[in-house]
Motif scaffolding. Structure first.
Motif, PDB file in Angstrom:
ATOM      1  N   ILE A  50       0.631  -1.088  -0.033  1.00  9.52           N
ATOM      2  CA  ILE A  50      -0.007   0.059  -0.045  1.00  9.52           C
ATOM      3  C   ILE A  50       0.886   1.325   0.048  1.00  9.52           C
ATOM      4  O   ILE A  50       1.911   1.458   0.893  1.00  9.52           O
ATOM      5  CB  ILE A  50      -0.857  -0.173   1.139  1.00  9.52           C
ATOM      6  CG1 ILE A  50      -1.605  -1.298   1.288  1.00  9.52           C
ATOM      7  CG2 ILE A  50      -1.952   1.136   1.209  1.00  9.52           C
ATOM      8  CD1 ILE A  50      -2.791  -1.631   0.258  1.00  9.52           C
ATOM      9  N   SER A  61      -4.735   6.560  -0.709  1.00 15.83           N
ATOM     10  CA  SER A  61      -3.649   5.330  -0.546  1.00 15.83           C
ATOM     11  C   SER A  61      -4.359   4.481  -1.905  1.00 15.83           C
ATOM     12  O   SER A  61      -5.266   4.533  -2.402  1.00 15.83           O
ATOM     13  CB  SER A  61      -4.440   4.424   0.419  1.00 15.83           C
ATOM     14  OG  SER A  61      -4.227   5.148   1.827  1.00 15.83           O
ATOM     15  N   TYR A  62      -3.219   3.403  -2.302  1.00 11.47           N
ATOM     16  CA  TYR A  62      -3.192   2.914  -3.664  1.00 11.47           C
ATOM     17  C   TYR A  62      -2.561   1.505  -3.342  1.00 11.47           C
ATOM     18  O   TYR A  62      -1.465   1.393  -2.708  1.00 11.47           O
ATOM     19  CB  TYR A  62      -2.287   3.662  -4.789  1.00 11.47           C
ATOM     20  CG  TYR A  62      -2.500   5.044  -4.812  1.00 11.47           C
ATOM     21  CD1 TYR A  62      -3.474   5.487  -5.745  1.00 11.47           C
ATOM     22  CD2 TYR A  62      -2.010   5.909  -4.189  1.00 11.47           C
ATOM     23  CE1 TYR A  62      -3.987   6.854  -5.863  1.00 11.47           C
ATOM     24  CE2 TYR A  62      -2.499   7.262  -4.317  1.00 11.47           C
ATOM     25  CZ  TYR A  62      -3.311   7.828  -5.192  1.00 11.47           C
ATOM     26  OH  TYR A  62      -3.787   9.060  -5.324  1.00 11.47           O
ATOM     27  N   VAL A  63      -3.147   0.483  -3.899  1.00  5.84           N
ATOM     28  CA  VAL A  63      -2.454  -1.007  -3.970  1.00  5.84           C
ATOM     29  C   VAL A  63      -1.598  -0.660  -5.211  1.00  5.84           C
ATOM     30  O   VAL A  63      -1.944  -0.565  -6.334  1.00  5.84           O
ATOM     31  CB  VAL A  63      -3.580  -1.724  -4.013  1.00  5.84           C
ATOM     32  CG1 VAL A  63      -3.093  -3.172  -4.351  1.00  5.84           C
ATOM     33  CG2 VAL A  63      -4.559  -1.786  -2.766  1.00  5.84           C
ATOM     34  N   LEU A  86      -7.023   2.377  -3.413  1.00  6.85           N
ATOM     35  CA  LEU A  86      -7.311   1.470  -2.264  1.00  6.85           C
ATOM     36  C   LEU A  86      -8.868   1.135  -2.341  1.00  6.85           C
ATOM     37  O   LEU A  86      -9.432   0.013  -2.112  1.00  6.85           O
ATOM     38  CB  LEU A  86      -6.737   1.928  -0.957  1.00  6.85           C
ATOM     39  CG  LEU A  86      -7.182   0.754   0.178  1.00  6.85           C
ATOM     40  CD1 LEU A  86      -6.494  -0.526   0.044  1.00  6.85           C
ATOM     41  CD2 LEU A  86      -6.710   1.551   1.360  1.00  6.85           C
ATOM     42  N   GLU A  87      -9.753   2.309  -2.436  1.00  5.80           N
ATOM     43  CA  GLU A  87     -10.931   2.019  -2.125  1.00  5.80           C
ATOM     44  C   GLU A  87     -11.542   1.285  -3.538  1.00  5.80           C
ATOM     45  O   GLU A  87     -12.720   0.723  -3.489  1.00  5.80           O
ATOM     46  CB  GLU A  87     -11.729   3.269  -2.089  1.00  5.80           C
ATOM     47  CG  GLU A  87     -11.604   4.495  -2.975  1.00  5.80           C
ATOM     48  CD  GLU A  87     -10.547   5.456  -2.755  1.00  5.80           C
ATOM     49  OE1 GLU A  87     -10.495   6.332  -3.408  1.00  5.80           O
ATOM     50  OE2 GLU A  87      -9.713   5.067  -1.822  1.00  5.80           O
ATOM     51  N   ALA A  89     -10.095  -1.472  -4.679  1.00  8.20           N
ATOM     52  CA  ALA A  89      -9.621  -2.728  -4.302  1.00  8.20           C
ATOM     53  C   ALA A  89     -10.519  -3.830  -4.106  1.00  8.20           C
ATOM     54  O   ALA A  89     -10.465  -3.956  -2.500  1.00  8.20           O
ATOM     55  CB  ALA A  89      -8.287  -2.694  -3.442  1.00  8.20           C
ATOM     56  N   LEU A  94      -8.094  -8.396  -5.763  1.00  2.83           N
ATOM     57  CA  LEU A  94      -6.979  -8.464  -5.246  1.00  2.83           C
ATOM     58  C   LEU A  94      -6.548 -10.176  -5.236  1.00  2.83           C
ATOM     59  O   LEU A  94      -5.545 -10.778  -5.401  1.00  2.83           O
ATOM     60  CB  LEU A  94      -7.201  -8.389  -3.804  1.00  2.83           C
ATOM     61  CG  LEU A  94      -7.092  -6.778  -3.328  1.00  2.83           C
ATOM     62  CD1 LEU A  94      -7.690  -6.657  -1.968  1.00  2.83           C
ATOM     63  CD2 LEU A  94      -5.753  -6.199  -3.708  1.00  2.83           C
ATOM     64  N   LYS A 125      -2.603  -7.850   0.318  1.00  6.36           N
ATOM     65  CA  LYS A 125      -4.222  -8.092   0.529  1.00  6.36           C
ATOM     66  C   LYS A 125      -4.856  -8.074   2.013  1.00  6.36           C
ATOM     67  O   LYS A 125      -5.659  -7.498   2.063  1.00  6.36           O
ATOM     68  CB  LYS A 125      -4.556  -9.496   0.105  1.00  6.36           C
ATOM     69  CG  LYS A 125      -5.959  -9.884  -0.082  1.00  6.36           C
ATOM     70  CD  LYS A 125      -5.985 -11.257  -0.494  1.00  6.36           C
ATOM     71  CE  LYS A 125      -7.731 -11.722  -0.832  1.00  6.36           C
ATOM     72  NZ  LYS A 125      -7.846 -12.811  -1.013  1.00  6.36           N
ATOM     73  N   ALA A 128      -5.124  -4.272   2.620  1.00  6.55           N
ATOM     74  CA  ALA A 128      -6.178  -3.470   2.173  1.00  6.55           C
ATOM     75  C   ALA A 128      -7.526  -3.948   2.597  1.00  6.55           C
ATOM     76  O   ALA A 128      -8.563  -3.497   2.290  1.00  6.55           O
ATOM     77  CB  ALA A 128      -6.136  -4.216   0.644  1.00  6.55           C
TER      78      ALA A 128
END
Length: 130
Positions: A50, A61-63, A86-87, A89, A94, A125, A128
Motif C-alpha cells: 500500500i 492510498s493505492y494498492v 485502495l477504495e 480494490a 486482489l 491483501k 487492504a
C-alpha cells in the motif's frame, strides 16, 4: 501545508495521481520508506503493498504490485506495474493479483524470491482489508 513534494503515480493503464503531498509512504523492495521535502535522491523498486500520499485533501492510498519510485528533494515519481486506488480494490481484484503472482512465482528459478513475492502479495491483501 508546510514542506511539500510533487507526487505523481502512473501505471500502464492510467495516471492515478498528480498532487502536492507533505509525505509519501512507499513500499520499497528493501523496506518501507517515507519521502518528504528535502529527501536525498533515491531510486527504489517497489514490492506489492500500500502506497500512501498525504495531501491537502487528506490521505490517498493505492494498492501497487511493483515498479519503481524515483525520489528527489522536490518530488516523488512512481511508475507502478499495476496500481489502483485502495477504495477500488475489491476482493476479486486482489484475488486476481494473487493469481497473477502465483503464476509468475511458479516459473521463477529462485524459490526464495517467489516465496517472498507471494508473502508480500498476501500482506498487501491483508493491509487492504481483504
Amino acid at each position: 501545508m508546510a514542506g511539500t513534494v510533487q507526487f505523481d503515480l502512473v501505471s500502464p493503464e492510467r495516471r492515478l495521481a498528480s498532487l502536492s503531498a507533505s509525505e509519501v509512504q512507499i513500499p520499497g523492495a528493501d523496506g518501507d520508506l517515507t519521502a518528504m521535502e528535502g529527501h536525498a535522491p533515491t531510486i527504489t523498486t517497489l514490492r506489492p503493498g500500500i502506497l500512501k500520499a498525504m495531501g491537502t485533501d487528506g490521505v490517498k492510498s493505492y494498492v501497487v504490485t511493483g515498479g519503481f519510485a524515483e525520489i528527489s528533494a522536490t518530488g516523488v515519481s512512481v511508475l507502478a506495474e499495476r496500481a489502483i486506488l485502495l477504495e477500488e480494490a475489491t476482493s476479486a481484484i486482489l484475488d486476481a493479483m494473487m493469481a497473477d503472482g502465483a503464476e509468475a512465482a511458479a516459473i521463477m528459478a529462485d524459490k526464495d524470491v517467489a516465496d517472498k513475492m507471494m508473502a508480500d502479495l498476501q500482506a498487501m491483501k491483508t493491509a487492504a482489508g481483504h
